[in-house]
Scaffold this motif. Structure first.
Motif, mmCIF file in Angstrom:
data_model
loop_
_atom_site.group_PDB
_atom_site.id
_atom_site.type_symbol
_atom_site.label_atom_id
_atom_site.label_comp_id
_atom_site.label_asym_id
_atom_site.label_seq_id
_atom_site.Cartn_x
_atom_site.Cartn_y
_atom_site.Cartn_z
ATOM 1 N N THR A 112 56.143 40.354 36.312
ATOM 2 C CA THR A 112 54.944 39.730 37.347
ATOM 3 C C THR A 112 54.504 41.048 37.969
ATOM 4 O OG1 THR A 112 55.908 37.705 37.662
ATOM 5 C CG2 THR A 112 54.401 38.586 39.304
ATOM 6 N N LEU A 113 55.261 41.806 38.271
ATOM 7 C CA LEU A 113 54.825 43.357 38.903
ATOM 8 C C LEU A 113 54.120 44.167 37.946
ATOM 9 C CD1 LEU A 113 55.120 44.120 41.991
ATOM 10 C CD2 LEU A 113 56.391 42.276 41.311
ATOM 11 N N ALA A 114 54.726 44.044 36.598
ATOM 12 C CA ALA A 114 53.937 44.989 35.803
ATOM 13 C C ALA A 114 52.533 44.480 35.613
ATOM 14 C CB ALA A 114 54.890 44.885 34.507
ATOM 15 N N LEU A 115 52.340 43.159 35.471
ATOM 16 C CA LEU A 115 51.034 42.740 35.224
ATOM 17 C C LEU A 115 49.966 42.950 36.402
ATOM 18 C CD1 LEU A 115 51.372 39.055 33.397
ATOM 19 C CD2 LEU A 115 49.878 41.154 32.547
ATOM 20 N N LEU A 116 50.691 42.929 37.677
ATOM 21 C CA LEU A 116 49.934 43.029 38.783
ATOM 22 C C LEU A 116 49.521 44.503 38.749
ATOM 23 C CD1 LEU A 116 51.247 41.840 42.303
ATOM 24 C CD2 LEU A 116 50.010 44.025 42.017
ATOM 25 N N LEU A 117 50.446 45.420 38.468
ATOM 26 C CA LEU A 117 49.835 46.918 38.352
ATOM 27 C C LEU A 117 48.988 47.076 37.469
ATOM 28 C CD1 LEU A 117 53.472 48.315 39.032
ATOM 29 C CD2 LEU A 117 51.637 48.658 40.616
ATOM 30 N N ALA A 118 49.170 46.523 36.433
ATOM 31 C CA ALA A 118 48.153 46.817 35.332
ATOM 32 C C ALA A 118 46.807 46.312 35.459
ATOM 33 C CB ALA A 118 48.811 45.867 33.814
ATOM 34 N N VAL A 119 46.587 45.139 36.071
ATOM 35 C CA VAL A 119 45.334 44.667 36.478
ATOM 36 C C VAL A 119 44.808 45.538 37.487
ATOM 37 C CG1 VAL A 119 44.027 42.648 37.443
ATOM 38 C CG2 VAL A 119 45.898 42.207 35.822
ATOM 39 N N ARG A 274 47.122 29.138 21.309
ATOM 40 C CA ARG A 274 45.664 29.062 21.100
ATOM 41 C C ARG A 274 44.865 29.687 22.323
ATOM 42 N NH1 ARG A 274 47.682 24.179 19.727
ATOM 43 N NH2 ARG A 274 46.373 23.061 21.273
ATOM 44 N N VAL A 275 45.031 30.914 22.474
ATOM 45 C CA VAL A 275 44.561 31.424 23.777
ATOM 46 C C VAL A 275 42.880 31.455 23.806
ATOM 47 C CG1 VAL A 275 44.086 33.742 24.859
ATOM 48 C CG2 VAL A 275 46.277 32.958 23.706
ATOM 49 N N ASN A 276 42.127 31.073 24.590
ATOM 50 C CA ASN A 276 40.739 30.945 24.800
ATOM 51 C C ASN A 276 40.121 32.363 24.397
ATOM 52 O OD1 ASN A 276 38.089 30.969 25.850
ATOM 53 N ND2 ASN A 276 38.561 29.480 27.661
ATOM 54 N N PRO A 277 39.334 32.404 23.251
ATOM 55 C CA PRO A 277 39.100 33.653 22.943
ATOM 56 C C PRO A 277 38.048 34.304 23.780
ATOM 57 C CG PRO A 277 37.733 31.632 21.830
ATOM 58 C CD PRO A 277 39.054 31.308 22.495
ATOM 59 N N ARG A 278 37.350 33.669 24.569
ATOM 60 C CA ARG A 278 36.633 34.493 25.591
ATOM 61 C C ARG A 278 37.415 35.249 26.592
ATOM 62 N NH1 ARG A 278 33.286 29.937 28.607
ATOM 63 N NH2 ARG A 278 35.502 29.027 28.314
ATOM 64 N N LEU A 279 38.540 34.883 26.635
ATOM 65 C CA LEU A 279 39.378 35.890 27.564
ATOM 66 C C LEU A 279 39.725 37.292 26.869
ATOM 67 C CD1 LEU A 279 42.410 33.361 29.030
ATOM 68 C CD2 LEU A 279 40.685 34.557 30.143
ATOM 69 N N ARG A 280 39.843 37.133 25.650
ATOM 70 C CA ARG A 280 40.114 38.282 24.920
ATOM 71 C C ARG A 280 39.178 39.443 25.000
ATOM 72 N NH1 ARG A 280 44.437 36.741 21.268
ATOM 73 N NH2 ARG A 280 44.462 34.503 20.690
ATOM 74 N N GLU A 281 37.979 38.798 25.424
ATOM 75 C CA GLU A 281 36.754 39.837 25.580
ATOM 76 C C GLU A 281 36.453 40.438 26.793
ATOM 77 O OE1 GLU A 281 33.400 37.350 24.781
ATOM 78 O OE2 GLU A 281 34.317 36.581 22.675
ATOM 79 N N LEU A 282 37.441 40.081 27.843
ATOM 80 C CA LEU A 282 37.273 40.508 29.145
ATOM 81 C C LEU A 282 37.940 41.792 29.518
ATOM 82 C CD1 LEU A 282 37.230 37.145 30.837
ATOM 83 C CD2 LEU A 282 35.112 38.633 30.373
ATOM 84 N N GLU A 283 37.397 42.794 30.164
ATOM 85 C CA GLU A 283 38.077 44.133 30.342
ATOM 86 C C GLU A 283 38.875 43.916 31.728
ATOM 87 O OE1 GLU A 283 35.440 47.511 30.567
ATOM 88 O OE2 GLU A 283 35.212 47.603 28.543
ATOM 89 N N ASN A 284 38.768 42.869 32.662
ATOM 90 C CA ASN A 284 39.269 42.745 33.618
ATOM 91 C C ASN A 284 40.647 41.775 33.488
ATOM 92 O OD1 ASN A 284 37.587 40.561 33.082
ATOM 93 N ND2 ASN A 284 37.188 40.189 35.286
ATOM 94 N N VAL A 285 41.030 41.373 32.167
ATOM 95 C CA VAL A 285 42.098 40.531 32.096
ATOM 96 C C VAL A 285 43.243 41.405 31.068
ATOM 97 C CG1 VAL A 285 42.733 38.468 30.850
ATOM 98 C CG2 VAL A 285 40.515 38.735 32.000
ATOM 99 N N VAL A 286 44.201 41.308 31.410
ATOM 100 C CA VAL A 286 45.294 41.830 30.807
ATOM 101 C C VAL A 286 46.314 40.686 30.272
ATOM 102 C CG1 VAL A 286 47.578 43.232 30.620
ATOM 103 C CG2 VAL A 286 45.572 43.803 32.345
ATOM 104 N N LEU A 287 46.156 40.600 28.882
ATOM 105 C CA LEU A 287 46.882 39.582 28.217
ATOM 106 C C LEU A 287 48.134 39.931 27.452
ATOM 107 C CD1 LEU A 287 43.773 37.711 26.381
ATOM 108 C CD2 LEU A 287 44.742 37.469 28.735
ATOM 109 N N LEU A 288 49.268 39.228 27.769
ATOM 110 C CA LEU A 288 50.685 39.554 27.104
ATOM 111 C C LEU A 288 50.898 38.295 26.222
ATOM 112 C CD1 LEU A 288 52.395 41.494 29.687
ATOM 113 C CD2 LEU A 288 51.257 42.608 27.765
ATOM 114 N N PRO A 289 51.840 38.715 25.268
ATOM 115 C CA PRO A 289 52.339 37.351 24.283
ATOM 116 C C PRO A 289 53.474 36.689 24.813
ATOM 117 C CG PRO A 289 52.895 39.391 23.354
ATOM 118 C CD PRO A 289 52.066 39.840 24.581
ATOM 119 N N HIS A 290 53.635 36.220 26.066
ATOM 120 C CA HIS A 290 54.857 35.493 26.358
ATOM 121 C C HIS A 290 56.061 36.471 26.261
ATOM 122 C CE1 HIS A 290 56.560 31.202 27.098
ATOM 123 N NE2 HIS A 290 57.259 32.173 27.938
ATOM 124 N N MET A 291 55.992 37.577 26.948
ATOM 125 C CA MET A 291 56.848 38.728 27.049
ATOM 126 C C MET A 291 57.757 38.753 28.542
ATOM 127 S SD MET A 291 54.672 42.077 25.602
ATOM 128 C CE MET A 291 55.693 42.995 26.173
#
Length: 328
Positions: A112-119, A274-291
């Protein structure tokens, strides 16, 4: 005559140490490949086994449970979340359900903190620039993110993981706020330096970061819906390491695209893989594979809990981590 070993079917590959110990204790059937078990194979397993060991990738619904054989008496889930299992129907059929709570608290809070920092610090953008060779040197206005210290963090769900997130956030100098079904005891609030909000709407509207740390239940489905997301400040970000269904993913995507929300860090998704493909296009979003739980230590400890639950059941006692509908 010695007591026959329990028949145990495991639906996914587990850490080698866990599989070895299961094989020593029980008559276990393991997977050769690390892919989700098909529905047809799940039916076969549930007809022949005393114990099923599923994971979050297995949808154990009422239809599947109705096809279980008389032998099946325990579903020993490998994981803390059990929203993929119809607990009520299992109970009606006399099938116990157990899980593995507690062992992943610190791992998920770290993520959670890693994602917060990454964003907030735009780490993926910097990483991409370095990997692509596009970086041409330091500049005063390049990759400007936001300072962590002093920001208001609103935690939705103040259980084990929420509290672990709060302790970490405090160390970064964040102001901790929370909304929960039940208010924490005063001494716990004081220890965490956390402010309670009875109204989720009022908390969300005032936070710089909203962290989702509540379980998936009927009452938390789309708890962060379009109306509530619109209450967030335009410069706020949302982080989710809990369950994807808590957020209306389509509404979140629209607001991220339009700039109504500044950013998001997501490790879980409303429709699984099945991730919303529009999410993958956004620079202001960090996506991880359930890690969130993906540490060697955590996964072995999960397996140890599964083994204890099965062994305790085999000895004629209630599994220590039994889940009942009233807990959900």
């Amino acid at each position: 005559m010695p007591k026959p070993k329990l028949s145990v079917v495991v639906t996914r590959r587990l850490p080698e140490a866990v599989e070895t110990r299961l094989s020593e204790l029980f008559d276990v059937k393991l997977r050769d490949d690390d892919t989700p078990m098909s529905r047809a194979h799940l039916v076969t397993a549930m007809k022949s086994a005393d114990v099923l060991v599923p994971t979050v990738t297995d949808e154990i619904d009422s239809t599947l449970i109705a096809q279980a054989g008389d032998r099946l008496k325990l579903i020993a889930n490998y994981g803390a979340g059990v929203d993929h299992i119809d607990i009520a129907t299992a109970r009606q059929r006399g099938i116990l359900v157990s899980n593995t709570p507690g062992v992943l608290t610190d791992d998920t809070a770290d993520m959670t903190l890693a994602l917060l920092l990454a964003v907030l610090r735009r780490i993926p953008e910097g990483l991409s620039a370095m990997q692509s060779g596009a970086w041409e040197g330091w500049a005063p206005t390049a990759f400007l993110g936001g300072r962590i210290g002093g920001r208001r963090l609103g935690i939705l769900g103040m259980g084990r993981i929420g509290q672990a997130v709060a302790r970490r956030a405090s160390a970064f100098g964040m102001q901790v706020h929370y909304h929960n079904r039940r208010r924490l005891r005063p001494e716990v609030e004081e220890q965490l330096e956390a402010t309670y909000w009875e109204s989720l709407d009022q908390m969300v509207a005032r936070m710089d970061v909203v962290s989702i740390n509540c379980p998936a239940t009927p009452s938390t489905f789309h708890l962060m819906n379009a109306r509530r997301l619109k209450l967030m400040k335009p410069e706020a970000v949302v982080v989710n390491t809990s369950r994807g269904e808590v957020i209306d993913e389509n509404a979140l995507t629209r607001m991220l695209r339009s700039g109504e929300i500044a950013g998001a860090g997501l490790d879980v998704y409303e429709r699984g893989t099945r991730v919303n493909p529009r999410l993958r296009e956004l620079e202001n979003v960090v996506l991880l594979p359930h890690m969130g739980s993906a540490t060697r230590e955590g996964r072995i400890e999960m397996g140890e809990k599964v083994i204890i639950n099965i062994k305790t059941f085999d000895d004629g006692h209630r599994p220590p981590d039994q889940v009942v509908p009233s807990m959900l």
